[in-house]
Design an enzyme around this catalytic site. Structure first.
Site, PDB file in Angstrom:
ATOM      1  N   LYS A  15       3.885  17.770  -4.468  1.00 10.50           N
ATOM      2  CA  LYS A  15       4.010  19.201  -4.580  1.00 10.50           C
ATOM      3  C   LYS A  15       5.344  19.564  -4.273  1.00 10.50           C
ATOM      4  O   LYS A  15       5.969  18.739  -3.757  1.00 10.50           O
ATOM      5  CB  LYS A  15       3.189  19.820  -3.416  1.00 10.50           C
ATOM      6  N   TYR A  53       7.289  11.511  -1.030  1.00  9.84           N
ATOM      7  CA  TYR A  53       7.196  10.115  -1.624  1.00  9.84           C
ATOM      8  C   TYR A  53       8.687   9.356  -1.498  1.00  9.84           C
ATOM      9  O   TYR A  53       8.704   8.438  -0.760  1.00  9.84           O
ATOM     10  CB  TYR A  53       6.546  10.330  -2.768  1.00  9.84           C
ATOM     11  N   ALA A  78       0.687  -1.214   0.063  1.00  9.31           N
ATOM     12  CA  ALA A  78      -0.011  -0.112  -0.042  1.00  9.31           C
ATOM     13  C   ALA A  78       0.835   1.328   0.042  1.00  9.31           C
ATOM     14  O   ALA A  78       1.854   1.318   0.818  1.00  9.31           O
ATOM     15  CB  ALA A  78      -0.867  -0.095   1.366  1.00  9.31           C
ATOM     16  N   ASN A 104      12.745  12.574  -6.958  1.00 13.10           N
ATOM     17  CA  ASN A 104      11.979  13.022  -8.195  1.00 13.10           C
ATOM     18  C   ASN A 104      11.345  14.446  -7.845  1.00 13.10           C
ATOM     19  O   ASN A 104      10.951  14.504  -6.655  1.00 13.10           O
ATOM     20  CB  ASN A 104      10.959  12.144  -8.254  1.00 13.10           C
ATOM     21  N   LEU A 158       8.508  20.983  -2.662  1.00 13.68           N
ATOM     22  CA  LEU A 158       8.679  21.140  -1.319  1.00 13.68           C
ATOM     23  C   LEU A 158       8.332  22.700  -0.849  1.00 13.68           C
ATOM     24  O   LEU A 158       7.691  22.394   0.528  1.00 13.68           O
ATOM     25  CB  LEU A 158      10.342  20.962  -0.996  1.00 13.68           C
ATOM     26  N   LYS A 198       9.970   6.490   0.400  1.00  8.88           N
ATOM     27  CA  LYS A 198      10.742   5.208  -0.420  1.00  8.88           C
ATOM     28  C   LYS A 198      12.107   4.810  -0.201  1.00  8.88           C
ATOM     29  O   LYS A 198      12.277   3.627  -0.145  1.00  8.88           O
ATOM     30  CB  LYS A 198      10.183   5.438  -1.768  1.00  8.88           C
TER      31      LYS A 198
HETATM   32  N1  LIG Z   1       2.555   2.642 -10.377  1.00 12.81           N
HETATM   33  C1  LIG Z   1       3.867   2.697 -10.464  1.00 12.81           C
HETATM   34  O1  LIG Z   1       4.436   3.256 -11.404  1.00 12.81           O
HETATM   35  C2  LIG Z   1       4.842   2.921  -9.116  1.00 12.81           C
HETATM   36  C3  LIG Z   1       6.113   3.046  -9.289  1.00 12.81           C
HETATM   37  C4  LIG Z   1       7.033   2.962  -8.188  1.00 12.81           C
HETATM   38  C5  LIG Z   1       6.137   2.619  -6.951  1.00 12.81           C
HETATM   39  N2  LIG Z   1       5.014   2.029  -6.889  1.00 12.81           N
HETATM   40  C6  LIG Z   1       4.446   1.657  -5.554  1.00 12.81           C
HETATM   41  O2  LIG Z   1       3.566   0.740  -5.719  1.00 12.81           O
HETATM   42  C7  LIG Z   1       2.762   0.422  -4.689  1.00 12.81           C
HETATM   43  C8  LIG Z   1       1.190   0.244  -5.633  1.00 12.81           C
HETATM   44  O3  LIG Z   1       1.139   1.437  -6.518  1.00 12.81           O
HETATM   45  P1  LIG Z   1      -0.023   1.329  -7.475  1.00 12.81           P
HETATM   46  O4  LIG Z   1       0.456   2.167  -8.544  1.00 12.81           O
HETATM   47  O5  LIG Z   1      -0.871  -0.167  -7.547  1.00 12.81           O
HETATM   48  O6  LIG Z   1      -1.133   2.382  -6.489  1.00 12.81           O
HETATM   49  P2  LIG Z   1      -2.613   2.400  -6.414  1.00 12.81           P
HETATM   50  O7  LIG Z   1      -2.990   3.700  -5.912  1.00 12.81           O
HETATM   51  O8  LIG Z   1      -3.303   1.912  -7.790  1.00 12.81           O
HETATM   52  O9  LIG Z   1      -3.054   1.329  -5.156  1.00 12.81           O
HETATM   53  C9  LIG Z   1      -2.706   1.476  -4.096  1.00 12.81           C
HETATM   54  C10 LIG Z   1      -3.405   0.770  -2.946  1.00 12.81           C
HETATM   55  O10 LIG Z   1      -3.285   0.955  -1.544  1.00 12.81           O
HETATM   56  C11 LIG Z   1      -4.330   1.251  -1.071  1.00 12.81           C
HETATM   57  N3  LIG Z   1      -4.244   2.183   0.112  1.00 12.81           N
HETATM   58  C12 LIG Z   1      -3.702   3.438   0.512  1.00 12.81           C
HETATM   59  N4  LIG Z   1      -3.744   3.898   1.525  1.00 12.81           N
HETATM   60  C13 LIG Z   1      -3.930   2.833   2.368  1.00 12.81           C
HETATM   61  C14 LIG Z   1      -3.858   2.568   3.764  1.00 12.81           C
HETATM   62  N5  LIG Z   1      -3.974   3.878   4.766  1.00 12.81           N
HETATM   63  N6  LIG Z   1      -4.291   1.253   4.329  1.00 12.81           N
HETATM   64  C15 LIG Z   1      -4.748   0.300   3.518  1.00 12.81           C
HETATM   65  N7  LIG Z   1      -4.414   0.586   2.146  1.00 12.81           N
HETATM   66  C16 LIG Z   1      -4.307   1.756   1.516  1.00 12.81           C
HETATM   67  C17 LIG Z   1      -5.231   1.930  -2.065  1.00 12.81           C
HETATM   68  O11 LIG Z   1      -6.704   1.830  -1.534  1.00 12.81           O
HETATM   69  C18 LIG Z   1      -4.983   1.157  -3.161  1.00 12.81           C
HETATM   70  O12 LIG Z   1      -5.595   0.234  -3.413  1.00 12.81           O
HETATM   71  C19 LIG Z   1       2.824   1.660  -4.114  1.00 12.81           C
HETATM   72  O13 LIG Z   1       3.441   1.687  -2.768  1.00 12.81           O
HETATM   73  C20 LIG Z   1       3.412   2.772  -4.982  1.00 12.81           C
HETATM   74  O14 LIG Z   1       4.196   3.652  -4.318  1.00 12.81           O
HETATM   75  C21 LIG Z   1       4.238   2.399  -8.056  1.00 12.81           C
END
Ligand SMILES: NC(=O)c1ccc[n+]([C@@H]2O[C@H](COP(=O)([O-])OP(=O)(O)OC[C@H]3O[C@@H](n4cnc5c(N)ncnc54)[C@H](O)[C@@H]3O)[C@@H](O)[C@H]2O)c1
Length: 451
Positions: free
Chosen positions: A298, A357, A292, A351, A300, A361
């Site tokens: 934004k 973020y 999750a 970034n 900084l 991470k």
């Molecule tokens: N999509 C990308 O390109 C990308 C790149 C790098 C890292 N990530 C990381 O991968 C992970 C998943 O990303 P994604 O693109 O599938 O995001 P997404 O927004 O599609 O899904 C994230 C999920 O986490 C859940 N969530 C958010 N807050 C929560 C909480 N407090 N308690 C429980 N659940 C919660 C949301 O409801 C959602 O279902 C994240 O950690 C994101 O930072 C994604």
């Protein structure tokens, strides 16, 4: 979600146009399908140095049904079958001079590599020697493999695994991963294995059979893909997400025969509620995937405290609190548990607009490295996976230009799919991956950002 440009570039007219104008031609990647052989063709193994791992590699490949070719002559005159994988065992190199043998083997072999091929180099870790010349030669392989990754075409990848003395038993799981279609979008990565007790006789088709796996953020995107792949590999998945996502969470859980558990992971009682649920319903937990995550971008100078605090709470503090609670709950986390934490390329490269973020991470990487020795002490592992540009609903909403540039600036010239992240996490969760601990694996197609 399809990649319109990749589909066009691989069509009849697209091939002509991209050739004529020298445009990128992203390949259709070889992705894992259950029941498929490890490699679609033979492998070739070469050595530079003592070749400590050569016999083990040959056995591993033969056991997986992969024919092993003899190395190609340096003049390329051998006109036999083209390899689907080129493996270099560079263990035992003691100085830069010996790397000439690496070049002599790799140049003709890589030239003949098939599409979606694999280059895998194995070596001793640079940190395990006091000799500057030896460390130089070992570290040189890092630059070599990352450059090969950038030169390869047609969906091929190059990766490096450092294997310390005594960690030979840890080799099989990463070698199988890097050769298979599970690692389709993992390119230019360098891992260091550790010695571990690796269970024998894992089932390749269902390596997670009998395991209980918690996946947070499982209602959609990458988390839903992780849940599906874990279930495919035999795990019972406890899919966690916020109550507001309850409907899609239930749909994912039903689809895979798992359990839906509605939980806001930032709630003060979240760790205790998760511990109680796992104890009552499952008696314990084998795998925890902290997936999750949220963004609140934004610059900084314009970022308010709410944006900073919410990102830190979901992305970092909740992972710390839940892991601590699971470790503290007597007997709940199985001794050979696997914890995988989702980081991001932003946490490595930084970034613009993502100070909150990227900090969260990067924090995950620090946390994983600090916890790794304690996890190893109990036979468990903790690792981070850092996705690059992954094609999700989130990235589909980006402006066209930003999305096209973002998805192409990597060696594979395309965005990854949620399943690519999921396959990497499922691999790290296998019992056989006991010797991969405290590592950060990027699933980024060898992104040029932070490379
Ligand atoms: N999509 C990308 O390109 C990308 C790149 C790098 C890292 N990530 C990381 O991968 C992970 C998943 O990303 P994604 O693109 O599938 O995001 P997404 O927004 O599609 O899904 C994230 C999920 O986490 C859940 N969530 C958010 N807050 C929560 C909480 N407090 N308690 C429980 N659940 C919660 C949301 O409801 C959602 O279902 C994240 O950690 C994101 O930072 C994604």
């Amino acid at each position: 979600m399809s990649d319109w440009y990749r589909d066009f570039a691989n069509s009849g007219v697209g091939t002509t146009i991209t050739r004529q104008f020298g445009l990128p031609r992203p390949a259709v990647l070889r992705r894992y399908e259950p029941g498929e052989p490890l490699l679609p063709g033979p492998a070739v193994i070469g050595t530079a140095g003592g070749g400590r791992l050569r016999d083990a590699l040959t056995r591993l490949l033969r056991d997986a049904g992969v024919p092993v070719l003899s190395p190609v002559a340096a003049d390329g005159s051998d006109d036999g079958e083209r390899p689907a994988a080129v493996l270099l065992d560079a263990t035992g190199v003691t100085g830069p001079g010996q790397l000439a043998a690496a070049h002599d083997f790799l140049a003709p072999a890589v030239k003949r590599l098939r599409a979606s091929g694999r280059v895998l180099i194995l070596a001793d870790p640079p940190s395990a020697t006091d000799s500057p010349a030896t460390a130089a030669a070992r570290q040189a392989l890092d630059g070599l493999v990352r450059s090969i990754g950038k030169e390869l075409l047609n969906g091929s990848t190059a990766n490096l695994v450092y294997v310390p003395d005594g960690a030979e038993a840890s080799l099989a799981s990463p070698v199988r991963f890097f050769l298979s279609g599970r690692s389709a979008y993992v390119d230019g990565q360098v891992l260091t294995l550790s010695a571990a007790d690796v269970p024998a006789g894992e089932d390749d088709e269902t390596p997670l059979a009998g395991r209980v796996a918690v996946v947070t953020g499982a209602a959609r995107g990458i988390g839903a893909a992780i849940a599906r792949v874990m279930a495919r590999d035999g795990a019972h998945v406890v899919a966690v997400d916020v109550p507001a996502a309850g409907e899609s969470l239930a749909a994912v859980a039903n689809e895979i025969g798992g359990t839906a558990f509605q939980l806001d992971i930032t709630a003060a009682d979240a760790p205790a509620r998760l511990v109680a649920h796992l104890r009552e319903r499952h008696g314990g937990v084998d795998v925890v995937v902290h997936n999750a995550g949220i963004t609140r971008d934004k610059l900084l100078v314009n970022m308010d405290a709410a944006r900073w605090n919410s990102v830190m709470a979901v992305n970092l503090q909740a992972q710390l609190d839940i892991t601590e609670a699971l470790l503290a709950a007597d007997g709940l986390l199985r001794p050979d548990a696997r914890v995988v934490c989702v980081s991001s390329q932003s946490g490595i490269a930084g970034n613009r607009g993502q100070t909150n973020y990227a900090a969260s991470k990067a924090g995950i990487i620090g946390m994983v490295r600090a916890w790794a020795p304690a996890f190893a002490g109990r036979g468990a592992t903790i690792n981070a996976v850092a996705p690059g540009f992954i094609v999700t609903e989130m990235t589909a909403r980006m402006p066209f230009g930003t999305r096209e540039v973002g998805s192409r600036i990597n060696s594979l010239q395309q965005g990854g799919l949620p399943v690519d992240v999921a396959e990497t996490i499922a691999w790290l969760s296998q019992p056989g991956s006991a010797g991969v601990n405290g590592q950060v694996v990027r699933v980024c197609g060898q992104s040029m950002l932070g490379a």
